[in-house]
Motif scaffolding. Structure first.
Motif, PDB file in Angstrom:
ATOM      1  N   ILE A 108      -3.092   5.325   4.835  1.00 28.12           N
ATOM      2  CA  ILE A 108      -1.711   5.683   4.888  1.00 28.12           C
ATOM      3  C   ILE A 108      -1.283   7.120   4.122  1.00 28.12           C
ATOM      4  O   ILE A 108       0.002   7.258   3.999  1.00 28.12           O
ATOM      5  CB  ILE A 108      -0.991   4.567   4.456  1.00 28.12           C
ATOM      6  CG1 ILE A 108      -1.495   4.054   3.170  1.00 28.12           C
ATOM      7  CG2 ILE A 108      -1.064   3.362   5.340  1.00 28.12           C
ATOM      8  CD1 ILE A 108      -0.746   4.660   1.946  1.00 28.12           C
ATOM      9  N   SER A 109      -2.277   7.711   3.639  1.00 29.99           N
ATOM     10  CA  SER A 109      -1.801   8.856   2.870  1.00 29.99           C
ATOM     11  C   SER A 109      -1.647  10.233   3.453  1.00 29.99           C
ATOM     12  O   SER A 109      -1.050  11.157   2.717  1.00 29.99           O
ATOM     13  CB  SER A 109      -2.745   8.805   1.553  1.00 29.99           C
ATOM     14  OG  SER A 109      -2.099   9.919   0.656  1.00 29.99           O
ATOM     15  N   LEU A 117       0.769  -1.165   0.146  1.00 28.50           N
ATOM     16  CA  LEU A 117      -0.086  -0.080  -0.100  1.00 28.50           C
ATOM     17  C   LEU A 117       0.665   1.217  -0.010  1.00 28.50           C
ATOM     18  O   LEU A 117       0.854   2.005  -0.970  1.00 28.50           O
ATOM     19  CB  LEU A 117      -0.809  -0.051   1.298  1.00 28.50           C
ATOM     20  CG  LEU A 117      -2.136   0.614   1.182  1.00 28.50           C
ATOM     21  CD1 LEU A 117      -3.053  -0.028  -0.020  1.00 28.50           C
ATOM     22  CD2 LEU A 117      -3.100   0.196   2.314  1.00 28.50           C
ATOM     23  N   CYS A 118       1.812   1.311   0.971  1.00 31.66           N
ATOM     24  CA  CYS A 118       2.416   2.813   1.125  1.00 31.66           C
ATOM     25  C   CYS A 118       3.380   2.741  -0.306  1.00 31.66           C
ATOM     26  O   CYS A 118       3.336   4.002  -0.547  1.00 31.66           O
ATOM     27  CB  CYS A 118       3.484   2.519   2.246  1.00 31.66           C
ATOM     28  SG  CYS A 118       2.373   2.834   3.824  1.00 31.66           S
ATOM     29  N   TYR A 132       0.584  12.125   0.590  1.00 31.63           N
ATOM     30  CA  TYR A 132       1.714  11.291   0.257  1.00 31.63           C
ATOM     31  C   TYR A 132       1.301  11.268  -1.364  1.00 31.63           C
ATOM     32  O   TYR A 132       2.174  11.286  -2.138  1.00 31.63           O
ATOM     33  CB  TYR A 132       1.988  10.078   0.572  1.00 31.63           C
ATOM     34  CG  TYR A 132       2.701  10.253   1.813  1.00 31.63           C
ATOM     35  CD1 TYR A 132       4.134  10.286   2.058  1.00 31.63           C
ATOM     36  CD2 TYR A 132       1.876  10.199   3.090  1.00 31.63           C
ATOM     37  CE1 TYR A 132       4.634  10.562   3.263  1.00 31.63           C
ATOM     38  CE2 TYR A 132       2.719  10.172   4.367  1.00 31.63           C
ATOM     39  CZ  TYR A 132       3.944  10.347   4.381  1.00 31.63           C
ATOM     40  OH  TYR A 132       4.689  10.646   5.620  1.00 31.63           O
ATOM     41  N   ARG A 133       0.059  10.984  -1.691  1.00 29.69           N
ATOM     42  CA  ARG A 133      -0.413  10.902  -2.858  1.00 29.69           C
ATOM     43  C   ARG A 133      -1.655  11.369  -3.158  1.00 29.69           C
ATOM     44  O   ARG A 133      -2.809  11.174  -2.376  1.00 29.69           O
ATOM     45  CB  ARG A 133      -0.419   9.267  -3.211  1.00 29.69           C
ATOM     46  CG  ARG A 133      -0.909   9.094  -4.722  1.00 29.69           C
ATOM     47  CD  ARG A 133      -0.936   7.405  -5.040  1.00 29.69           C
ATOM     48  NE  ARG A 133      -1.692   7.099  -6.305  1.00 29.69           N
ATOM     49  CZ  ARG A 133      -2.847   7.152  -6.253  1.00 29.69           C
ATOM     50  NH1 ARG A 133      -3.793   7.510  -5.574  1.00 29.69           N
ATOM     51  NH2 ARG A 133      -3.694   6.778  -7.664  1.00 29.69           N
ATOM     52  N   PHE A 179       1.584   4.453  -2.754  1.00 25.41           N
ATOM     53  CA  PHE A 179       0.963   5.738  -2.494  1.00 25.41           C
ATOM     54  C   PHE A 179       2.385   6.511  -2.311  1.00 25.41           C
ATOM     55  O   PHE A 179       2.389   7.708  -1.807  1.00 25.41           O
ATOM     56  CB  PHE A 179       0.083   6.066  -1.194  1.00 25.41           C
ATOM     57  CG  PHE A 179      -1.380   5.684  -1.414  1.00 25.41           C
ATOM     58  CD1 PHE A 179      -1.735   4.567  -1.876  1.00 25.41           C
ATOM     59  CD2 PHE A 179      -2.140   6.745  -1.288  1.00 25.41           C
ATOM     60  CE1 PHE A 179      -3.177   4.308  -2.101  1.00 25.41           C
ATOM     61  CE2 PHE A 179      -3.405   6.618  -1.551  1.00 25.41           C
ATOM     62  CZ  PHE A 179      -4.048   5.426  -1.898  1.00 25.41           C
ATOM     63  N   ARG A 212       1.976  17.574  -1.458  1.00 24.92           N
ATOM     64  CA  ARG A 212       2.338  18.060  -0.099  1.00 24.92           C
ATOM     65  C   ARG A 212       3.269  19.372  -0.300  1.00 24.92           C
ATOM     66  O   ARG A 212       4.051  19.147  -1.135  1.00 24.92           O
ATOM     67  CB  ARG A 212       2.334  17.079   0.923  1.00 24.92           C
ATOM     68  CG  ARG A 212       3.827  16.372   0.758  1.00 24.92           C
ATOM     69  CD  ARG A 212       3.958  15.548   1.912  1.00 24.92           C
ATOM     70  NE  ARG A 212       5.258  14.872   2.009  1.00 24.92           N
ATOM     71  CZ  ARG A 212       5.576  14.023   1.071  1.00 24.92           C
ATOM     72  NH1 ARG A 212       4.677  13.627   0.287  1.00 24.92           N
ATOM     73  NH2 ARG A 212       6.768  13.527   1.112  1.00 24.92           N
ATOM     74  N   GLY A 217      -5.776   4.965   0.815  1.00 21.34           N
ATOM     75  CA  GLY A 217      -5.202   3.606   0.523  1.00 21.34           C
ATOM     76  C   GLY A 217      -5.895   2.643   1.363  1.00 21.34           C
ATOM     77  O   GLY A 217      -6.192   1.495   0.794  1.00 21.34           O
ATOM     78  N   ARG A 218      -6.355   2.635   2.507  1.00 20.69           N
ATOM     79  CA  ARG A 218      -7.268   1.712   2.959  1.00 20.69           C
ATOM     80  C   ARG A 218      -8.374   2.439   4.236  1.00 20.69           C
ATOM     81  O   ARG A 218      -8.204   3.522   4.320  1.00 20.69           O
ATOM     82  CB  ARG A 218      -6.504   0.843   4.102  1.00 20.69           C
ATOM     83  CG  ARG A 218      -5.603   0.941   5.003  1.00 20.69           C
ATOM     84  CD  ARG A 218      -4.760   0.136   5.475  1.00 20.69           C
ATOM     85  NE  ARG A 218      -3.761   0.632   6.450  1.00 20.69           N
ATOM     86  CZ  ARG A 218      -2.744  -0.009   6.764  1.00 20.69           C
ATOM     87  NH1 ARG A 218      -2.222  -1.178   6.550  1.00 20.69           N
ATOM     88  NH2 ARG A 218      -1.658   0.580   7.701  1.00 20.69           N
ATOM     89  N   ARG A 259       5.092   6.438  -0.870  1.00 20.93           N
ATOM     90  CA  ARG A 259       5.898   6.386   0.405  1.00 20.93           C
ATOM     91  C   ARG A 259       6.300   5.184   1.005  1.00 20.93           C
ATOM     92  O   ARG A 259       6.025   4.118   0.719  1.00 20.93           O
ATOM     93  CB  ARG A 259       4.919   7.210   1.623  1.00 20.93           C
ATOM     94  CG  ARG A 259       4.006   6.198   2.163  1.00 20.93           C
ATOM     95  CD  ARG A 259       3.088   6.766   3.455  1.00 20.93           C
ATOM     96  NE  ARG A 259       3.981   6.740   4.440  1.00 20.93           N
ATOM     97  CZ  ARG A 259       3.234   7.114   5.575  1.00 20.93           C
ATOM     98  NH1 ARG A 259       1.783   7.053   5.779  1.00 20.93           N
ATOM     99  NH2 ARG A 259       4.063   7.241   6.914  1.00 20.93           N
TER     100      ARG A 259
END
Lengths: 269, 438
Positions: free
Chosen positions: B169-170, A204-205, B177-178, A208, B341, B163-164, A210
């Motif tokens: 997680i973003s 996942l990260c 982050y995205r 995205f 960001r 992300g979830r 990271r």
């Protein structure tokens, strides 16, 4: 409750127990929105306080445990839970490796209690936040902070079918490759715990943009020494590397060892 | 001590719920009655302490949104949002307007997911007389399926941005982050249109539930923004004339140690208990709701001020309408920001922020040093602020239940607590805990 006259319910019984945690992993059961009504057709959830007033006594076929052991009460309770559960499964990073609250394990817990609470003498808590497996035998561990709801579904399906759940123990790197992600560390020099972290999130990260922060805990045979060396090459200081290993699976022994190595090295210098 | 008191006071049987169901976290309820008069009300919290503020000390500020999210698996977005805003106020970060819009959209997702969970799976069974939503589904399958689909759409929105669904997680200090492409967001539009209609249907359905005749003179507290129904920013206001900046929150609202509950509970300094959450937001920001939400509310006879806490389920449904409408509006206007960001140089300082979690105002305060490490953290979650108010509701509500059976009284008391959608996991990272052994 079902009357004696009713046909005997052949479904396996499930109980969901909560210890020190955020509720997120047990919520994953309710997050299976599309499958939820089918699941409750196949199994009988008889103890799940977050979702129901009905709380039946054990024994249970499957006990799902969320959260880590942090109080005397919980230390006793986990023994009862084990006695009542034919199969005991830990749900997520807290139950499997002590969770984020295991950060107390490197600090003076009394000092921490005083930081948060005005009357510390009312608080009864243990020095360590520990995983369930440090107290009782565990039959299966689901990783993650939070768990993958699909892994939970796989675990339940496999258990009902009498087979071993298909839960990979390789690293996040494998999932990145499968998703065709460009490696963040190689391409951008981004520190990423993917090589030492167990798969399950679907990379996942990195997807995205990271670095992985290790929320599924250590993979089967992590080379943490190489990871530390790589982080240092990328210009990370030892305190930064220590913190990187000390998050949601900080007390898992491989991560714990790695973080302590960095910490001691720092002190030795 | 209180166990002894309980015994000596006891003519009537105390109402005891050892483990409150259909709330997030572990708590119990204890009501002592004598000659039909309430002697004592205790919301007992035995959720173990997790000491978040303490172990945040020494962590880098950039880790804060990931760590504080873990306070609550039901409203992680709220914890991430309050954290990033508080830290950005220290660094002086100016976020891009598109990032600001995306954060509102992120919050829309969490409100939809959390409100749908509470309305359909946790609260509706009380009104329809079921132990849980699974049993309710046996007779009301379409209703439960509608709730699950709504919840899923909220979750999908959170997942596209973060992300979830749980612990996304973003979110980052300075942005994400995205960020999603316009196309990714447009893929949600059909579902959100369905969700908007379903929310209106939800409002009508829950407005028809039987509500106990019970009203209280509440102090409502929420954020207030000149142009928007509040999510991420605004002043802290109340219907008792409070109108303060978020930085002043700690001076007006304090935690007290109350003898009978051994729990830190928030109170306003001059007065007493207060209420945060949907009811407060609705009553204080009604004019900021979109027409479609106001219309549904008035069709259902829901007017300002709504003083019946049992009707909070209708207000939650109205907020569902708002969240779906707002999400559609944001997606339509969305153009991705030039960068996901912005990064600002680290500097030492103190910052505050409050945002509106599904359950109400969530306040964070951080102090960081020149290396960006956290020196001190303070987090005041909505449920901790509502605890005292829940007890006060029970003090007044229980005497109304004189002629009911013990089982009915117990259930109604539970329902009165569930009006607040309490999240004990959140509250407890700083609550006083005492497990009564005597």
């Amino acid at each position: 409750m079902s009357s004696k006259k009713a046909a005997k319910d052949e479904r396996k019984t499930i109980a969901v127990f909560k210890f020190a945690s955020c509720d997120g992993c047990q919520l994953s059961l309710l997050e299976l929105e599309e499958e939820l009504l089918s699941i409750v057709g196949a199994v009988n959830i008889v103890y799940f306080p977050e979702a129901s007033r009905v709380m039946l006594k054990g024994p249970y076929d499957i006990g799902l445990v969320e959260g880590s052991v942090t109080t005397h009460h919980e230390a006793e309770l986990i023994q009862q839970v084990r006695r009542q559960s034919k199969m005991l499964v830990t749900l997520g990073a807290c139950a499997t490796s002590g969770g984020i609250q295991a950060l107390r394990n490197w600090k003076d817990v009394n000092l921490m209690v005083r930081t948060v609470y005005r009357n510390p003498d009312f608080i009864s808590t243990l020095k360590l936040s520990t995983p369930v497996a440090e107290h009782v035998p565990v039959d299966f561990e689901l990783r993650g902070c939070p768990i993958s709801k699909y892994q939970l579904l796989e675990l339940l399906s496999a258990t009902l079918a009498g087979r071993k759940p298909n839960i990979p123990t390789y690293s996040v790197c494998m999932e990145c490759k499968r998703r065709d992600n460009v490696c963040l560390t190689v391409a951008q020099g981004t520190p990423c715990l993917g090589p030492v972290t167990q798969a399950g999130c679907g990379a996942l990260c990195p997807s995205f943009n990271r670095g992985c922060y290790g929320c599924f805990g250590p993979m089967e045979s992590p080379n943490t020494d190489a990871m530390i060396a790589l982080f240092r090459n990328l210009g990370r200081s030892d305190p930064e590397i220590t913190r990187a290993f000390r998050t949601f699976s900080a007390w898992a022994w491989q991560f714990r060892q790695a973080s302590e190595e960095c910490e001691h090295e720092r002190k030795a210098r | 001590m209180s166990a002894k008191q309980g015994k000596s006071a006891g003519d009537g049987k105390p109402i005891k719920v050892d483990y409150l169901a259909r709330v997030e976290g572990e708590g119990g309820l204890y009501v002592q009655l004598k000659d039909g008069q309430v002697q004592d009300v205790q919301l007992r919290i035995f959720e173990p302490p997790r000491l978040f503020e303490a172990f945040l000390e020494g962590r880098h500020y950039t880790e804060t949104p990931d760590i504080t999210a873990r306070i609550c698996g039901i409203c992680p977005v709220a914890y991430q949002m309050s954290a990033v805003h508080a830290l950005e106020s220290i660094l002086g970060t100016a976020i891009d307007p598109a990032v600001r819009a995306l954060r509102r959209l992120f919050y829309c997702g969490e409100w939809i997911e959390s409100h749908a969970l509470h309305i359909y799976l946790l609260h509706a069974p009380d009104f329809l007389g079921y132990e849980d939503a699974i049993r309710m589904a046996a007779d009301h399958r379409a209703l439960v399926e509608q709730g699950l689909r709504l919840k899923k759409i909220g979750n999908r929105l959170v997942a596209v941005l973060g992300g979830r669904e749980i612990h996304p997680i973003s979110a980052a200090v300075g942005g994400f982050y995205r960020v999603p492409s316009k196309r990714e967001l447009c893929a949600l539009v059909d579902d959100l249109r369905w969700a908007l209609d379903a929310s209106i249907a939800t409002t009508r359905a829950v407005a028809g539930f039987p509500f106990p005749d019970f009203q209280q003179d509440y102090e409502f507290v929420s954020l207030s923004h000149p142009d928007e129904y509040p999510f991420n920013e605004g002043r802290v206001v109340s219907n008792r004339g409070v109108d303060i900046s978020v930085a002043e929150f700690g001076e007006h609202y304090v935690e007290q140690h109350v003898k009978h509950s051994n729990a830190l509970q928030s109170r306003s300094k001059e007065r007493s208990s207060y209420l945060v959450g949907p009811l407060a937001r609705f009553n204080l920001n009604y004019d900021k709701l979109p027409e479609v939400a106001r219309q549904a509310a008035s069709e259902c006879g829901l007017t300002v001020p709504c003083l019946n806490p049992f009707q909070s389920i209708v207000v939650r449904a109205v907020e569902l309408i708002f969240a779906c409408h707002e999400a559609l509006r944001i997606i339509e206007a969305y153009e991705p920001p030039p960068a996901p960001r912005v990064e600002a140089p680290v500097c030492a300082g103190v910052g505050h922020a409050a945002t509106e979690a599904p359950r109400g105002l969530l306040y964070h305060r951080y102090e960081i040093d020149s290396r960006g490490l956290i020196v001190k953290a303070r987090i005041v979650p909505p449920t901790a602020q509502n605890l005292k108010r829940m007890e006060d509701d029970l003090w007044h509500f229980v005497p109304q239940l004189k002629d009911r059976t013990a089982e009915e009284v117990t259930w109604q008391c539970e329902q009165a607590v569930r009006n607040y959608d309490p999240c004990i996991s959140c509250a407890t990272h700083f609550l006083k805990i005492r497990i009564e052994t005597g």
